[in-house]
Design a protein around this motif. Sequence first.
Motif, PDB file in Angstrom:
ATOM      1  N   TRP A 182       0.832  -1.199   0.000  1.00  0.00           N
ATOM      2  CA  TRP A 182       0.000   0.000   0.000  1.00  0.00           C
ATOM      3  C   TRP A 182       0.872   1.257   0.000  1.00  0.00           C
ATOM      4  N   GLN A 183       0.399   2.248  -0.744  1.00  0.00           N
ATOM      5  CA  GLN A 183       1.152   3.478  -0.944  1.00  0.00           C
ATOM      6  C   GLN A 183       0.525   4.616  -0.139  1.00  0.00           C
ATOM      7  N   HIS A 184       1.368   5.350   0.557  1.00  0.00           N
ATOM      8  CA  HIS A 184       0.914   6.434   1.431  1.00  0.00           C
ATOM      9  C   HIS A 184       1.575   7.737   0.976  1.00  0.00           C
ATOM     10  N   ASN A 185       0.950   8.366  -0.010  1.00  0.00           N
ATOM     11  CA  ASN A 185       1.577   9.510  -0.662  1.00  0.00           C
ATOM     12  C   ASN A 185       1.530  10.785   0.163  1.00  0.00           C
ATOM     13  N   SER A 186       0.592  10.901   1.077  1.00  0.00           N
ATOM     14  CA  SER A 186       0.564  12.088   1.936  1.00  0.00           C
ATOM     15  C   SER A 186       1.788  12.104   2.845  1.00  0.00           C
ATOM     16  N   ASN A 187       2.206  10.939   3.301  1.00  0.00           N
ATOM     17  CA  ASN A 187       3.402  10.878   4.140  1.00  0.00           C
ATOM     18  C   ASN A 187       4.648  11.216   3.321  1.00  0.00           C
ATOM     19  N   ILE A 188       4.668  10.802   2.064  1.00  0.00           N
ATOM     20  CA  ILE A 188       5.782  11.173   1.188  1.00  0.00           C
ATOM     21  C   ILE A 188       5.869  12.694   1.068  1.00  0.00           C
ATOM     22  N   GLU A 193       8.756  17.501   2.198  1.00  0.00           N
ATOM     23  CA  GLU A 193       8.448  18.916   2.367  1.00  0.00           C
ATOM     24  C   GLU A 193       7.980  19.559   1.062  1.00  0.00           C
ATOM     25  N   VAL A 194       7.005  18.900   0.437  1.00  0.00           N
ATOM     26  CA  VAL A 194       6.392  19.433  -0.780  1.00  0.00           C
ATOM     27  C   VAL A 194       4.883  19.487  -0.567  1.00  0.00           C
ATOM     28  N   ALA A 195       4.228  20.375  -1.303  1.00  0.00           N
ATOM     29  CA  ALA A 195       2.776  20.521  -1.157  1.00  0.00           C
ATOM     30  C   ALA A 195       2.065  19.305  -1.741  1.00  0.00           C
ATOM     31  N   LEU A 196       1.019  18.875  -1.052  1.00  0.00           N
ATOM     32  CA  LEU A 196       0.256  17.694  -1.456  1.00  0.00           C
ATOM     33  C   LEU A 196      -0.314  17.869  -2.855  1.00  0.00           C
ATOM     34  N   TRP A 197      -0.051  16.890  -3.722  1.00  0.00           N
ATOM     35  CA  TRP A 197      -0.540  16.821  -5.105  1.00  0.00           C
ATOM     36  C   TRP A 197      -0.010  17.951  -5.979  1.00  0.00           C
ATOM     37  N   ALA A 200       5.789  19.337  -7.639  1.00  0.00           N
ATOM     38  CA  ALA A 200       6.953  18.857  -6.901  1.00  0.00           C
ATOM     39  C   ALA A 200       6.656  17.528  -6.211  1.00  0.00           C
ATOM     40  N   HIS A 201       5.430  17.398  -5.691  1.00  0.00           N
ATOM     41  CA  HIS A 201       5.039  16.141  -5.044  1.00  0.00           C
ATOM     42  C   HIS A 201       5.053  15.001  -6.058  1.00  0.00           C
ATOM     43  N   PHE A 202       4.486  15.237  -7.229  1.00  0.00           N
ATOM     44  CA  PHE A 202       4.430  14.158  -8.217  1.00  0.00           C
ATOM     45  C   PHE A 202       5.813  13.804  -8.768  1.00  0.00           C
ATOM     46  N   GLU A 203       6.728  14.766  -8.783  1.00  0.00           N
ATOM     47  CA  GLU A 203       8.100  14.439  -9.166  1.00  0.00           C
ATOM     48  C   GLU A 203       8.692  13.430  -8.191  1.00  0.00           C
ATOM     49  N   VAL A 204       8.443  13.641  -6.900  1.00  0.00           N
ATOM     50  CA  VAL A 204       8.944  12.712  -5.884  1.00  0.00           C
ATOM     51  C   VAL A 204       8.186  11.391  -5.953  1.00  0.00           C
TER      52      VAL A 204
END
Length: 532
Positions: A182-188, A193-197, A200-204
């Motif tokens: 299971w993937q927990h992208n909010s924790n990523i 330290e990037v804004a959700l969605w 920059a978040h999607f790059e990570v």
Amino acid sequence: MDMQLSYGLAHESDKLIWSNLRKLAQDIANLPQSRCLDMGRNDWSACQLWLCGDQPYTVNIADTPWISHRLHSVHIRVEVVCDLPVETCLVGMIGDDERTMKADILLSQTAIEREAFYPQAVWVEVKTAEDTAPGLYHGCIRLYESQGLLGEQCVAQLAFDVKVHDMRLDSPQENPFRLDLWQHNSNIARKHEVALWSDAHFEVIERYIASLAKLGQKSAVLIASEIPWAGQACEQRVNTPANLFEYAMVRISRETDGTFTYDFSPMERYLSLCEKYGIAQEIEVCGLMGVWGSERDGFGRLAPDYPDAIKLRYLDWATGCYDYMRTAHQIEEYIRALEAFFIDTGRIGRVRIAADEPSDEQKYRATLEHMRAIAPSFQFKAAIGGDFIAPFADDLSAFVPYIRGLSACWDEIAAQRAAHPDKVWQWYVCCGPDHPNTFIKSHLLEARFIGILTAYLGLDGFLRWNYTVWPDKPREQIAYGDWPAGDTNFVYPAANGYPLLSLRWKALRRGIDDYGLLMRLKDKKGQAAMAG
């Protein structure tokens, strides 16, 4: 330079443990000075170089300069050469439940400082291509020692041979093993330290998806409502600070005329990334059934007339304020819109609405039937105990019993598998049992055993709730609450926005490769060959 350096080559499944210091140095000195690795084409194999000095020292696996701030520290440079492509990385330590430091993190840095008698492992991995010729190849590990600005001296040379066999290993996407981490992208987003969605978040996120694809992930996991696991009770576990709340991949707005609109672009972007990397066998939607939480902790039902505690946040354009849907009608309209999104994008056949450990059979039945009435195209999947198998045999497309349920209800599972050969059967572990598992304290062979046991039982794959469910400072302490250290993750966040793999990740990958090979054996000789 008077440092006494101990060194030797360990197996890829060995785990370096910092315990009795002087005895450990002697144990390392007694390791073999050579190794033979076996592999096929399109394959990988590894060994570990273990080092320990009796005074402060630095280990550098690159040819770039490194001068320690401890001017009298001894510098050890590691050079690996091989007839085949080879990668090296330093292995970092992390504490287990007994405060013992154990090797786990495959670091991206190329140099590390160590105190006297603090051991260091170096991961040495050899890879073959599709067209690598079978035969015997050779590798060498040289240790160079220096101090300050004095010149280097070669103080040791270790050898490894690589025997390449005339067989090809399946790629992770070709391997039939159905891995579901299971993937927990909010924790990523929080840890990097990037804004959700955000972009920059999607790059990570893409880097983490790539790491999952290399492991053999088959499921794209979507979060369709707010905090479906209620943050894993993180507000109660003050001794291991963590923010584990996960947020929906859909933006909802209420227009000034009272109608709701739904922006599925974060969900679409995530799915497209997963599909780009071949993670396309299943779309697993969490947050619509079996939502965790209670009235006591403030995470109960917001819509009294809806049978589950789904929480859906929206922006009200009339007031400029955010609120949550509070009626069954509002929630049902959202679910219908979500179903339409999957139908319109041609993905509905791969969608499975997941439930995580439902405990009340009657309540789960009511929620399931309600969901069917709202969105009849949906199919269902659940991580369950053995007692949920027979009552829902005709309702679920994918069953994921807990490992203890495998043994307790094996006859029932076997009967259901025979009656419903089209259904998917996986299994899972979580904060238990002690063995087999993938904790920091677990032997690496336990992670490898997951693939072997799956093949032996004739099941399709394996699920685990963790990949990036980190507490606040995971590189310093990975323990969370009273769960065993390592229960929450297979990778760690690096400062450069990439995931750091782990020895446990590598061991799980090895077991998945074993599964693929065992499935070839089954195809040739039948399931009975698994017991041979």
